[in-house]
Design an enzyme around this catalytic site. Structure first.
Site, PDB file in Angstrom:
ATOM      1  N   GLY A  18       8.944  -8.227  -1.359  1.00  9.02           N
ATOM      2  CA  GLY A  18       8.354  -7.042  -0.714  1.00  9.02           C
ATOM      3  C   GLY A  18       9.190  -6.118   0.133  1.00  9.02           C
ATOM      4  O   GLY A  18       9.901  -5.251  -0.751  1.00  9.02           O
ATOM      5  N   ASN A  31       7.558 -16.247  -0.029  1.00  8.06           N
ATOM      6  CA  ASN A  31       7.652 -14.785   0.411  1.00  8.06           C
ATOM      7  C   ASN A  31       8.110 -14.773   1.783  1.00  8.06           C
ATOM      8  O   ASN A  31       7.744 -15.549   2.749  1.00  8.06           O
ATOM      9  CB  ASN A  31       6.119 -14.176   0.060  1.00  8.06           C
ATOM     10  CG  ASN A  31       6.269 -12.761   0.659  1.00  8.06           C
ATOM     11  OD1 ASN A  31       4.934 -12.222   1.158  1.00  8.06           O
ATOM     12  ND2 ASN A  31       7.170 -11.935   0.202  1.00  8.06           N
ATOM     13  N   LYS A  89      -2.644 -14.876  -2.331  1.00 11.05           N
ATOM     14  CA  LYS A  89      -1.489 -14.815  -1.510  1.00 11.05           C
ATOM     15  C   LYS A  89      -1.872 -14.826  -0.072  1.00 11.05           C
ATOM     16  O   LYS A  89      -2.962 -14.290   0.360  1.00 11.05           O
ATOM     17  CB  LYS A  89      -0.672 -13.493  -1.650  1.00 11.05           C
ATOM     18  CG  LYS A  89       0.377 -13.006  -0.856  1.00 11.05           C
ATOM     19  CD  LYS A  89       1.128 -11.786  -1.394  1.00 11.05           C
ATOM     20  CE  LYS A  89       2.416 -11.792  -0.638  1.00 11.05           C
ATOM     21  NZ  LYS A  89       2.370 -11.138   0.589  1.00 11.05           N
ATOM     22  N   ALA A 141       0.686  -1.221  -0.082  1.00 11.11           N
ATOM     23  CA  ALA A 141       0.062   0.186  -0.083  1.00 11.11           C
ATOM     24  C   ALA A 141       0.683   1.075   0.279  1.00 11.11           C
ATOM     25  O   ALA A 141       1.897   1.358   0.848  1.00 11.11           O
ATOM     26  CB  ALA A 141      -0.960  -0.016   1.324  1.00 11.11           C
ATOM     27  N   CYS A 164      -3.195  -9.848   5.017  1.00 10.11           N
ATOM     28  CA  CYS A 164      -2.966  -8.640   5.473  1.00 10.11           C
ATOM     29  C   CYS A 164      -2.997  -8.878   7.192  1.00 10.11           C
ATOM     30  O   CYS A 164      -4.221  -9.254   7.628  1.00 10.11           O
ATOM     31  CB  CYS A 164      -4.260  -7.611   5.101  1.00 10.11           C
ATOM     32  SG  CYS A 164      -3.809  -5.971   5.917  1.00 10.11           S
ATOM     33  N   GLN A 191      -4.100  -6.522  -7.424  1.00  9.64           N
ATOM     34  CA  GLN A 191      -4.401  -7.713  -6.170  1.00  9.64           C
ATOM     35  C   GLN A 191      -6.012  -7.033  -5.902  1.00  9.64           C
ATOM     36  O   GLN A 191      -5.995  -5.737  -5.810  1.00  9.64           O
ATOM     37  CB  GLN A 191      -3.185  -7.303  -5.111  1.00  9.64           C
ATOM     38  CG  GLN A 191      -3.537  -8.297  -4.081  1.00  9.64           C
ATOM     39  CD  GLN A 191      -2.776  -8.230  -2.955  1.00  9.64           C
ATOM     40  OE1 GLN A 191      -2.897  -7.481  -2.184  1.00  9.64           O
ATOM     41  NE2 GLN A 191      -1.875  -9.351  -2.799  1.00  9.64           N
TER      42      GLN A 191
END
Length: 374
Positions: free
Chosen positions: A231, A207, A145, A22, A105, A74
Site C-alpha cells: 500500500g 500486508n 482483506k 482511496a 478500513c 475491491q
C-alpha cells in the site's frame, strides 16, 4: 523464489498485490505500477450499495484500461443482501475478473457505524456477507482483506480467517495492525504467520510495513505467507513494483531513479490522470497530492516544492519540473515509511457493539462511506 500466487483460476507472478487506496489506485496509477512490474492491481474501493444503485461516480471508478488484466475490484459493504447483489452485477455484466472484500478500513466514520475493521467482530454477520459475495460472484474468485482486530483485546483475524475459508474465498489478506493502531506503530507480522497456520488450505497474503523489496522477501520468509500486499510503500514510487519483480525473480537489481527520471514519471502520472478524468485541470489538481511523495528525500527548495504542489496545468508542471536538477541521485532519505501513521486513542463503535459477537443486526447504511483503506 517461490511459485505463482493462485487466486482461483488466476495465477499471479510475482506474488504481489497493489492495495486499494482511496483517491490513489485509479486507472492512471495502476497503469504506472503495472508498467514497472507484474502483480495484481486492485481498483479503488467501491461501495456495494452505490454499485447496486448504479451511482455514476462508482461506475466510473471501475473503468479499466484496455491493457488491464486481470481486472480486480475491491467491494465494500455491510449488508449481505446488497453485497451479494453487487457481486452478481460485477460477475454477470463482465465488469471484473476478481472481487476483493474490504473488512480493514479503520476510519472512525466507518467503524463508529459498525463497518470496516469493526465488522468482523460480528462473526455471523461477517460469515453471511462473505457467503453472499461468493454466491453472487459465481465463477469469479473472491478474496478478503482485513485487519487483526479492533484492538488487542478484541482480535478477530483467526475467527474471521477460518470463517472466510469455510465460505469459499480464494485468498485472505491480513494487515498486521488493529483498527486502534490505524497506520501507527509496527505491523505484527507474527499474526500473518499464525493466520497461515490456521488456514493452510487458502493462500494468505501479508500486508503492513513493506517499504522495499527486501521487506517483502523478509515477510514471506518469516511468516510463510503466499504473497504480499503493498500500500503506502508505493506512494510516489511506482517503480517499487519493478524492485519487487526483480527481487522475487532472484535479481539484486533495484530501481534508483535520478530526480530527472522521477520528474518524468511525475509528468506522465499527471498526464494519465488528465486522460483518466477527461479534464486537464481536474487531473492536475488530483495529481498535486502525489508531489510530496515523489520528492521525498530529494534536495528541492521549499518554494519549488510549494509551486509544484500548486500547479494547475500540465504546461506549468512541465516548466517547474524541468527546472529541477535532473542528475541529482536517488537519496537514502527517500527510503522508508510514507503517508500518515498516527495511531488512534480509541476506536469509535456503535453503542453496545462489543456486547454480542454473534448479533446479526446489519449496521446503519451510513457505514458505507467512500473512505477506503485497511
Amino acid at each position: 523464489m517461490g511459485t505463482s500466487l493462485k487466486i482461483g483460476p488466476l495465477e499471479v507472478w510475482p506474488p504481489v498485490v497493489l492495495a486499494p487506496m482511496a483517491g490513489i489506485t485509479n486507472s492512471a496509477f495502476r497503469t504506472l505500477c503495472r508498467e514497472q512490474g507484474g502483480g495484481l492491481f486492485v481498483s479503488e474501493m467501491i461501495t456495494s450499495r452505490a454499485l447496486v444503485e448504479r451511482d455514476r461516480k462508482t461506475l466510473r471508478m471501475i473503468r479499466f484500461g484496455p491493457g488491464e488484466t486481470p481486472r480486480s475490484v475491491q467491494l465494500y459493504g455491510i449488508d449481505p443482501r446488497v453485497v451479494g447483489e453487487a457481486a452478481r452485477i460485477l460477475a454477470d455484466e463482465g465488469l471484473a475478473d476478481h472481487i476483493d472484500l474490504n473488512f480493514g478500513c479503520p476510519a472512525p466514520k466507518v467503524t463508529r457505524r459498525g463497518g470496516g475493521a469493526a465488522l468482523p467482530y460480528k462473526r455471523e454477520l461477517f460469515r453471511r456477507i462473505v457467503r453472499a459475495a461468493v454466491e453472487g460472484a459465481g465463477t469469479l474468485p473472491v478474496t478478503v482483506k482485513m485487519r487483526t482486530g479492533i484492538d488487542d483485546d478484541h482480535l478477530t483475524y483467526l475467527d474471521a480467517g477460518r470463517i472466510a475459508a469455510e465460505e469459499g474465498v480464494a485468498a485472505i489478506a491480513l494487515h498486521g495492525r488493529t483498527a486502534l493502531q490505524h497506520y501507527g506503530g509496527a505491523a505484527d507480522w507474527s499474526a500473518i504467520a499464525r493466520l497461515k497456520e490456521a488456514v493452510p488450505q487458502v493462500p494468505v497474503l501479508g500486508n503492513g510495513d513493506i517499504w522495499s523489496a527486501e521487506d517483502a522477501l523478509r515477510m514471506v520468509r518469516e511468516t510463510g505467507c503466499d504473497g504480499v500486499v503493498v500500500g503506502r510503500g508505493c506512494l510516489g514510487r511506482p517503480w517499487l513494483f519493478r524492485d519487487l519483480s526483480e527481487a522475487f525473480n532472484g535479481s539484486p537489481r533495484r530501481a534508483r531513479p535520478t530526480l530527472g527520471e522521477v520528474a518524468a514519471t511525475m509528468r506522465r502520472h499527471a498526464a494519465l490522470l488528465c486522460e483518466h478524468l477527461g479534464d486537464e485541470r481536474q487531473g492536475v489538481a488530483d495529481f498535486r497530492k502525489h508531489v510530496s511523495w515523489y520528492l521525498k528525500g530529494f534536495v528541492v527548495g521549499g518554494p519549488q516544492r510549494r509551486a509544484i504542489a500548486m500547479v494547475s496545468t500540465l504546461a506549468e508542471l512541465e516548466e517547474l519540473t524541468a527546472a529541477l536538477d535532473p542528475g541529482q541521485p536517488w537519496p537514502e532519505a527517500a527510503e522508508g515509511p510514507r503517508g500518515r501513521a498516527n495511531p488512534r486513542s480509541r476506536v469509535p463503535l456503535p453503542e453496545g457493539w462489543l456486547d454480542d459477537p454473534y448479533d446479526l443486526a446489519v449496521p446503519d447504511a451510513a457505514a458505507e462511506s467512500d473512505t477506503s483503506g485497511g
